[in-house]
Design a protein around this motif. Structure first.
Motif, short mmCIF file in Angstrom:
data_model
loop_
_atom_site.label_atom_id
_atom_site.label_comp_id
_atom_site.label_asym_id
_atom_site.label_seq_id
_atom_site.Cartn_x
_atom_site.Cartn_y
_atom_site.Cartn_z
N LEU A 9 -2.97 4.99 2.35
CA LEU A 9 -2.59 6.37 2.63
C LEU A 9 -1.79 6.36 3.94
O LEU A 9 -2.32 6.02 4.99
CB LEU A 9 -3.83 7.25 2.77
N GLY A 10 -0.52 6.68 3.83
CA GLY A 10 0.36 6.56 4.99
C GLY A 10 1.02 5.19 5.00
O GLY A 10 1.03 4.47 6.00
N ALA A 11 1.59 4.80 3.84
CA ALA A 11 2.02 3.42 3.63
C ALA A 11 3.27 3.05 4.41
O ALA A 11 3.58 1.88 4.53
CB ALA A 11 2.26 3.19 2.14
N THR A 12 4.01 4.04 4.93
CA THR A 12 5.21 3.68 5.69
C THR A 12 4.91 3.51 7.17
O THR A 12 5.81 3.19 7.95
CB THR A 12 6.32 4.74 5.53
N SER A 13 3.66 3.72 7.59
CA SER A 13 3.35 3.53 9.01
C SER A 13 3.46 2.04 9.36
O SER A 13 3.27 1.17 8.51
CB SER A 13 1.94 4.05 9.32
N ALA A 14 3.77 1.78 10.60
CA ALA A 14 4.04 0.40 11.02
C ALA A 14 2.80 -0.48 10.86
O ALA A 14 2.89 -1.62 10.39
CB ALA A 14 4.53 0.39 12.46
N ILE A 15 1.63 0.05 11.24
CA ILE A 15 0.41 -0.76 11.14
C ILE A 15 0.07 -1.00 9.67
O ILE A 15 -0.28 -2.12 9.28
CB ILE A 15 -0.76 -0.06 11.89
N VAL A 28 -2.21 -8.85 -4.48
CA VAL A 28 -2.95 -7.65 -4.86
C VAL A 28 -2.01 -6.60 -5.45
O VAL A 28 -0.79 -6.73 -5.39
CB VAL A 28 -3.71 -7.04 -3.66
N ARG A 29 -2.59 -5.54 -6.03
CA ARG A 29 -1.82 -4.37 -6.49
C ARG A 29 -1.94 -3.28 -5.43
O ARG A 29 -2.99 -3.13 -4.81
CB ARG A 29 -2.38 -3.85 -7.82
N PHE A 30 -0.85 -2.54 -5.23
CA PHE A 30 -0.87 -1.47 -4.22
C PHE A 30 -0.57 -0.11 -4.85
O PHE A 30 0.25 -0.01 -5.77
CB PHE A 30 0.23 -1.70 -3.17
N VAL A 31 -1.23 0.92 -4.32
CA VAL A 31 -0.75 2.29 -4.49
C VAL A 31 -0.38 2.75 -3.09
O VAL A 31 -1.18 2.65 -2.16
CB VAL A 31 -1.83 3.22 -5.09
N LEU A 32 0.86 3.19 -2.95
CA LEU A 32 1.39 3.53 -1.63
C LEU A 32 1.63 5.02 -1.55
O LEU A 32 2.57 5.54 -2.15
CB LEU A 32 2.70 2.77 -1.38
N ALA A 33 0.75 5.71 -0.82
CA ALA A 33 0.87 7.16 -0.75
C ALA A 33 1.55 7.58 0.54
O ALA A 33 1.33 6.99 1.60
CB ALA A 33 -0.52 7.80 -0.83
N GLY A 34 2.40 8.59 0.43
CA GLY A 34 3.09 9.10 1.60
C GLY A 34 4.06 10.20 1.20
O GLY A 34 4.13 10.59 0.03
#
Lengths: 248, 440
Positions: A9-15, A28-34
């Motif tokens: 959650l917040g996948a574009t954040s630098a950390i 792994v598989r990702f779900v990238l929310a933002g």
């Protein structure tokens, strides 16, 4: 056997990106929310190139409290139960502005505390009792003591600290685990505008390394870099007559 | 923590000579790079990656510095053909970690992996395989370039702006992404042979005898004088056929920030002696690509070893017919200068042309050496060395240079005016101001 699902959650954040790149190497598989579709697509393509089995953007306003439960249901329906959740979104805000603008202060608290707490409840509600789930929450050293320069952000992060502590207590002995990450000053777009020199500044990659190690070791709270633990221990214990004079 | 959005920050180049004040603009995604040049106002802008340029090609005192190191996403990658497109901030370090396990390597790499794709293209870097592989520009397929007019250009090899951008010192626009064709490898290991050079003639002989070794470089003991001038070690290597495809590790030893001029005549003499005479210095063997290509990368901030006043690097190329005589004068000059060079490197360059307009390499021999900054005396020495190079029809490498005159630059790069014509008016660097802008 399907590979682990990691929801960020917040996948574009630098950390978040620095951590996700490390996890991507494990396939792994990702779900990238933002919120920003173009950037989510860029991050997704980047993670797949770095080894992720898949990376699906999920476009939404993470602070929209009313949409949290249905979003979690959608994720379960489309991708199955996640093994790892990373809460990495947040806004720093300008303290002096927030103090005078009640609506902006509410938004900061909703983003940094209320929504973050509710996401965790929603994911835990949909979880089977035997299903392992690691929740990684990016907190902040700002939550360790109220300070004049950022107590609105700090109060939200302190709230999340107590919330995650409580969850860890409630789920002790189950395969649900919680890691609260407390970074100090990190050179990220969130801190654009600060002068980032000096030994206290760290990088997203350093923070991601520490998160990975904390997850592996089963730590509950991780200060990153490590020296923030003694620094904040001192700041928390400073007597009031000293602390009130500090311009921090 | 105080906010200092409008306040300027002091920024050093790799040589740490003189910091210059800049307003830093961070970019974490391609769209922010494009936005930065579109929004540019009267103050000039320049991109900066990982800051490994020695002199002032990546400084823009009083202007904006667009910090692109976080805009480092892979955009597309085809592991069948080895074609990778990525944002300009991607480092060679990060690229190697991803491509080596898949059987691909950088087609060209400089002596550090802490450079960005954008910086490598802007300086059209070369490496130990320059004779056969040319510069990095020879392996670039397309470039995404943002201009202050608002255009976002997709440049192919036959575009004039492509030629101006390769080796264009970041002045033709903001390099947003780069598409690169990688080199297939079967192993992360290198077959390596190291041979002793007793004098300068050995360097020429061994270079000529190494046609079947794609990677060659020579380390020279800068303290050797007279008949042993040019004494040192000649290293050659090739990618091994067998071995694991394991990328490099992350270990680095930090140079303490309090380091005060640890490199002086005494320590360098000691180092050179042991480096050259250790029993395992010469012979054949195998090693991982990391110590072969990047011996200094294991020391982070090694540039601090020269102390608080920083250091210069002289890197020049002279045509082969003038090389023996010119190299002798340059090595003698630098040895007379009092302070010996810690790292002195010689390499034969081939005639494979780069698509780049202002590419540094040309057929001949290149010499690189470091000189600690001792003030005006060091600058006078560098000027004399530059004169020797120009008189021998040679030229200096802008990515390393901090002192050459405009005349010396324009003599070495007569095509400079074409770059000036293609330069985006929003972009400028301290280097370009020094060597070209006044003459334009």
């Amino acid at each position: 056997m399907s590979t682990d699902l990691v929801v960020i959650l917040g996948a574009t954040s630098a950390i978040a990106q620095a951590y996700a790149r490390r996890r991507a190497a494990a396939g792994v598989r990702f779900v990238l929310a933002g919120r920003r579709e173009e950037r989510l697509k860029v991050v997704a393509a980047d993670l797949v190139t770095r080894g992720a089995a898949s990376a699906e953007p999920l476009l939404m306003d993470l602070s929209a409290i009313g949409a949290i439960e249905s979003a979690v249901e959608t994720i379960h329906a489309r991708f199955g139960p996640p093994q790892e959740i990373v809460l990495a979104y947040g806004i720093l805000g300008e303290q002096t502005v927030l103090e005078r603008d009640v609506a902006a202060a509410q938004a900061a608290l909703d983003v940094n505390f209320t929504s973050a707490a509710l996401w965790q409840l929603a994911f835990l509600k949909g979880r089977e009792a035997t299903q392992p789930l690691t929740t990684i929450v990016i907190g902040s050293v700002a939550g360790d003591r109220g300070r004049r320069t950022n107590f609105i952000y700090g109060a939200a992060k302190a709230g999340i600290d107590i919330f995650v502590q409580g969850l860890a207590h409630a789920y002790a002995g189950t395969p649900a685990r919680f890691v609260l990450v407390k970074p100090g000053f990190v050179d990220t777009p969130m801190t654009a505008g600060f002068v980032k020199s000096g030994p206290l500044w760290s990088t997203p990659d350093r923070v991601a390394t520490d998160i990975e190690r904390a997850v592996r070791r089963g730590a509950r709270v991780v200060y990153t870099p490590w020296f923030w633990r003694p620094i904040m221990a001192v700041i928390r214990r400073l007597p009031w007559f000293v602390f009130r004079r500090l311009k921090i | 923590m105080d906010r200092n959005t409008s306040e300027r920050q002091q920024v050093y180049a790799w040589g740490r000579l003189q910091p210059r004040a800049h307003v830093i603009v961070p970019a974490a995604f391609a769209d922010e790079m494009v936005a930065a040049i579109r929004a540019s106002d009267k103050r000039p802008l320049l991109c900066r990656g990982l800051g490994r340029s020695y002199g002032d090609v990546a400084l823009n005192g009083g202007g904006y510095l667009l910090d692109t190191a976080r805009a480092d996403h892979f955009l597309t990658a085809d592991w069948e053909t080895g074609v990778v497109r990525a944002e300009a901030g991607l480092s060679f370090d990060a690229l190697l970690r991803v491509c080596v396990p898949r059987g691909w390597f950088l087609p060209v790499t400089p002596g550090t992996k802490f450079v960005t794709l954008g910086g490598a293209v802007a300086n059209d870097v070369h490496g130990k395989n320059q004779e056969s592989a040319g510069t990095i520009g020879c392996h670039v397929r397309r470039i995404g370039l943002a201009r202050s007019t608002g255009e976002m250009l997709d440049l192919s090899v036959d575009s004039p702006l492509f030629a101006a951008t390769v080796g264009g010192l970041g002045l033709t626009g903001v390099i947003v992404w780069v598409e690169l064709k990688l080199l297939p490898i079967r192993s992360a290991t290198m077959d390596v042979e190291t041979l002793a050079m007793a004098r300068l003639d050995d360097f020429f002989r061994l270079s000529a005898e190494s046609a079947d070794w794609p990677y060659t470089v020579a380390w020279v003991d800068s303290l050797a004088r007279g008949p042993s001038l040019g004494r040192g070690l000649f290293m050659r290597g090739r990618h091994a056929d067998a071995g694991a495809l394991t990328p490099h590790g992350r270990k680095q030893i930090a140079v303490p920030h309090v380091a005060r001029h640890l490199l002086n005549r005494g320590t360098i003499a000691l180092f050179n002696y042991f480096y050259r005479t250790r029993p395992w210095a010469t012979g054949r063997g195998t090693m991982h690509y990391e110590p072969f290509f990047y011996p200094l990368d294991s020391l982070s901030d090694w540039n601090r070893l020269y102390g608080r006043r920083g250091f210069f690097q002289h890197q020049s190329v002279v045509p082969m017919k003038n090389a023996p005589e010119t190299l002798r004068s340059l090595l003698e000059l630098s040895a007379e200068g009092g302070e010996p060079s810690f790292l002195t490197v010689l390499k034969v360059l081939g005639d494979r042309p780069s698509p780049g307009l202002l590419s540094f390499p040309k057929s001949g021999v290149t010499l690189a050496l470091d000189l600690a900054n001792r003030g005006d005396g060091t600058r006078r020495l560098l000027d004399r060395m530059t004169d020797v190079v120009v008189a021998a029809a040679g030229r200096l490498y802008p990515a390393k240079d901090a002192t050459m005159s405009g005349e010396a630059f324009r003599a070495g790069y007569p095509q400079w005016r074409q770059l000036e014509e293609q330069r985006d008016p929003a972009l400028m660097s301290d280097f370009w101001r020094r060597v070209a802008a006044d003459a334009a």
